[in-house]
Design a protein around this motif. Sequence first.
Motif, PDB file in Angstrom:
ATOM      1  N   PHE A 219       0.859  -1.186   0.000  1.00  0.00           N
ATOM      2  CA  PHE A 219       0.000   0.000   0.000  1.00  0.00           C
ATOM      3  C   PHE A 219       0.890   1.228   0.000  1.00  0.00           C
ATOM      4  O   PHE A 219       1.779   1.362   0.847  1.00  0.00           O
ATOM      5  N   ASP A 220       0.644   2.082  -1.004  1.00  0.00           N
ATOM      6  CA  ASP A 220       1.476   3.267  -1.180  1.00  0.00           C
ATOM      7  C   ASP A 220       0.831   4.453  -0.451  1.00  0.00           C
ATOM      8  O   ASP A 220      -0.235   4.929  -0.842  1.00  0.00           O
ATOM      9  N   HIS A 221       1.500   4.914   0.651  1.00  0.00           N
ATOM     10  CA  HIS A 221       0.948   6.037   1.424  1.00  0.00           C
ATOM     11  C   HIS A 221       1.637   7.338   1.031  1.00  0.00           C
ATOM     12  O   HIS A 221       1.662   8.279   1.817  1.00  0.00           O
ATOM     13  N   SER A 222       2.258   7.366  -0.098  1.00  0.00           N
ATOM     14  CA  SER A 222       3.060   8.467  -0.659  1.00  0.00           C
ATOM     15  C   SER A 222       4.317   8.789   0.159  1.00  0.00           C
ATOM     16  O   SER A 222       5.362   9.023  -0.420  1.00  0.00           O
ATOM     17  N   ASP A 223       4.258   8.787   1.512  1.00  0.00           N
ATOM     18  CA  ASP A 223       5.501   8.992   2.271  1.00  0.00           C
ATOM     19  C   ASP A 223       6.188   7.658   2.535  1.00  0.00           C
ATOM     20  O   ASP A 223       7.372   7.601   2.822  1.00  0.00           O
ATOM     21  N   CYS A 224       5.425   6.620   2.537  1.00  0.00           N
ATOM     22  CA  CYS A 224       6.002   5.299   2.789  1.00  0.00           C
ATOM     23  C   CYS A 224       5.070   4.218   2.226  1.00  0.00           C
ATOM     24  O   CYS A 224       3.971   4.525   1.767  1.00  0.00           O
ATOM     25  N   TYR A 225       5.554   3.001   2.261  1.00  0.00           N
ATOM     26  CA  TYR A 225       4.751   1.862   1.795  1.00  0.00           C
ATOM     27  C   TYR A 225       4.494   0.939   2.980  1.00  0.00           C
ATOM     28  O   TYR A 225       5.312   0.878   3.905  1.00  0.00           O
ATOM     29  N   THR A 226       3.366   0.203   2.926  1.00  0.00           N
ATOM     30  CA  THR A 226       3.135  -0.790   3.981  1.00  0.00           C
ATOM     31  C   THR A 226       2.716  -2.119   3.370  1.00  0.00           C
ATOM     32  O   THR A 226       2.231  -2.171   2.243  1.00  0.00           O
ATOM     33  N   VAL A 227       2.941  -3.185   4.156  1.00  0.00           N
ATOM     34  CA  VAL A 227       2.298  -4.467   3.854  1.00  0.00           C
ATOM     35  C   VAL A 227       1.550  -4.875   5.115  1.00  0.00           C
ATOM     36  O   VAL A 227       1.874  -4.401   6.213  1.00  0.00           O
ATOM     37  N   HIS A 228       0.546  -5.740   4.973  1.00  0.00           N
ATOM     38  CA  HIS A 228      -0.303  -6.093   6.113  1.00  0.00           C
ATOM     39  C   HIS A 228      -0.579  -7.592   6.161  1.00  0.00           C
ATOM     40  O   HIS A 228      -0.401  -8.284   5.154  1.00  0.00           O
TER      41      HIS A 228
END
Length: 917
Positions: free
Chosen positions: A42-51
């Motif tokens: 998931f691209d949060h523009s400042d960082c990416y996450t996985v869940h």
Amino acid sequence: MQAKATESRREPTLPMDTNARRNFIKYHAKLGEKPSTTVRFFDHSDCYTVHGSDDCELVSKIVYKSTAFIGALLPDEKETLQFVSLSKANFELAVRELLLVKNLRVEVYIKRNEWQLEYRGSPGNLLQFEDILFANKEVLVGNNMISLQVKLEGGTQRRVGVASVEQNDCQFQLLEFLDDDFFTELEATVVLLGPKECLLPSVEGEYVPVKALLERNGVMITVPKNSSANDLLQDLNRLLRFAKGQQEDATGLKELQMQLASESLKVAIKYLDLVNDAGNLGHYEIKQLDLKRFVHLDSAAVGALNIMPKPGTHPSMPSYRWQSILGVLDQCRTPQGHRLMGKWVKQPLRSQEILNDRHNIVECLLESSDTLETLSLDYLKRIPDILMLTKKLMRRKATLQDLFRIYQVILRTPKIVQVLLGLENSTVESVICSPFKGFLEDLTGLKQMVEQVVDFEAIERGEYLVKSSFDSRLMELQQTMNELYEKMQRLQSKCNDELDLDGKQQVKLENVAKLGYHFRITLKDDSVLRKNKNYRIVDVIKGGVRFTSDKLEGYAEEFASCHSRYEEQQQSIVEEIIQVAVGYAAPLTSLNNELAQLDCLVSFAIAARSAPTPYVRPKMLSEGAGQLLLNDVRHPCLELQEHVSFIANSVDFKKDKCNMFIITGPNMGGKSTYIRSVGTAVLMAHVGAFVPCSMATISMVDSILGRVGASDNIIKGLSTFMVEMIETSGIIRTATDKSLVIIDELGRGTSTYEGCGIAWSIAEHLAKETKCFTLFATHFHEITKLAETLQTVKNCHMAAVADADNFTLLYQVRPGVMEKSFGIQVARLANFPEDVVQNAEQVYNEFEDEHADKQNKEDKALLEKIQVAIQQLSTAGNNTEINVEDLTQLVTQFTQDIKQLDSDYFKSVLASSEAKA
Ligand SMILES: Nc1ncnc2c1ncn2[C@@H]1O[C@H](COP(=O)(O)OP(=O)(O)OP(=O)(O)O)[C@@H](O)[C@H]1O
């Protein structure tokens, strides 16, 4: 240093407040289940996450080498969700590892108004991730996938249609064939093409064994969703490159007569969304794949011969060289060379003519080491990846700099041709120089265009510009800019006088992106400036004070506007040039392929020369000539390892005289290494490389097949016994008298009784029926008896010497069977605890006693049988019913019994009675 390293590994903080986290958890739950082979980012523009636990664990281990970085979105609430956050660099690292090494799928979601799926990629479909995967990196891996369909025909036969899509080379290859229950032909296709991913219509029914086969070969399986169907002909009309003058219509293509293969191609084009990439249109080639052109390899042989390095091993890594044949041979200097070499090693050829050409060229290069050096270090090293540049052109993403790089190749290639012509070798001239000349002629127009358009002087200053003289509008703007610049220079000298600073030209005239043209003085002169009302300070930086005046500001604005108009005008010219350059894609692709081929041949020569003992040219005989003689063959990977002082051995097969060697010997004695060295040398010769021997005569083979230690091939749901049977039955079906078969440890995964039975029957079949050249390494000593009945089977063993205290493995192949088993000595050598070894020794001795006991009992039983018979004969007296014929039969029967009994006692009796006779 340590602290810094930890710092750079720290994950970025997640920019989400409690509410946003709550909403995200809900959204994530709605997304639902996903296949375990897909990782969602998931691209949060400042960082990416996985869940989710699986993705978090996987990604966290890849990036942070630990699971300590897994957090929870709302740890104190009931509805929570695990997460790992990643910087952009770490996101890219994870994507690269997941797609290229771990063979998994990746999805990236991005938040616009709502979260939505933005990119999706899989090992065979890297298009949307090309920038991430290959930006500033050479594309060293092939990027191909296959799509296949199976249809039952006449109840028992399986028709298989395969379409392969090689996205780097813009190539479709189709083939269709009837296959057996074990999909032997399909396996050869998969080995040959080495796809990363395969599209299947289903994983059920007749696709179950196909799925198992693909998994065994490390290919990811995708079952595409049935979405709206595409029109194959329409797609092909857009994608294919039609020859000049050829009607641009795919309807009559003979390749499309293969219905299953065409259907598979349709699915692949749709899945890869090829028609939506401008870079593809008009550039694909379609061919029928002819398996008969290549030596048939099965996956066991590919594994046993260590053809490919472990996934993810980069050519720059030290382990790359000694891990695999590709590593040993790949001394290429260009990315296209690396890619082609990856193909060549998997696709050994059956054409003696092409191999002769390759061997001729390698030999010629080795004879002129200066030329070899010049080609490798001065020329090839500087050749960029033309294919990737051409793709950028086709996607209209190329810059003037890219065009200039292509131009440099066109400029350098004639020099390469010149060097090659200096070798005065007819094969070099016909195979390399002539095609080069043809492509260069085709590219003359492109070369001239670059020379007319690009400002070479600006390139020396590091700028890529269109020559202003090329366009009247540019010329006008350039003129205005020059005048403005002169005016600003005059203001600069005026300012210098006004401020009256020590020394000449203390006032600098500078241009930076955000400010435009301005003046600058050092910080120490700041006070002088502040007293002067004609100037305004713009900002203060470490390097000094930046300032301007009304006039300068006016000129600067005018200059900036001219400059941007110049760039706009230039951009439209660049677009036009690129448009024209796209027309040269075909000769550029050919030039790329030709340079890649040269790079591979140069690489073969370098590999041959830089080996601990130089490789030699193999003498190739035609298929069926029935000879395989390798003197002092070495294993090219093992001999590169520092601690190994390699002992070379020889092999000498000759049709009708010797077609099978049964190799026995102690554990760790070098059996596998020996048989693999032979297979490796034969493969290298069929690729066009020189071989690690002192002398080699090789009849061309139609296949190299293998069966090696079961442990690495055990797959879900199949017992070791089944795997052995599948692989060996494939060998039995495929091998001909022109094949090379290497078998190692057959039957080891099953009970001794069954194992020995399988091994015996396969060995006998290969030696008696198939008559292929076979190297058979085994622990079953019983099999050595085959040599007693079949003249073409020879025994040999790996020599070792042992006395009470010492045991030495000699790694030398000696004729005959090894007298003694050294298992216990090997255990001692491998530092097994002494009590374990002693225990084993005792058990072994007891077993030997027991064996001797058993033998005695059997001997006794036969003796009794014979005695009864003799008794009968003697009591029969003059009974006329017993005639000479019966008597002879009885004696023959006894002799056979004695032979089968394997009794030393009876054998000696028999031998002495035969001698007497
Ligand atoms: N010709 C050789 N020269 C030098 N070292 C060798 C040679 N052959 C084998 N070795 C060394 O011996 C090791 C074991 O060899 P290999 O695996 O070929 O033995 P093996 O007889 O097949 O063993 P096993 O029966 O236990 O499978 C190799 O890893 C290598 O280090």
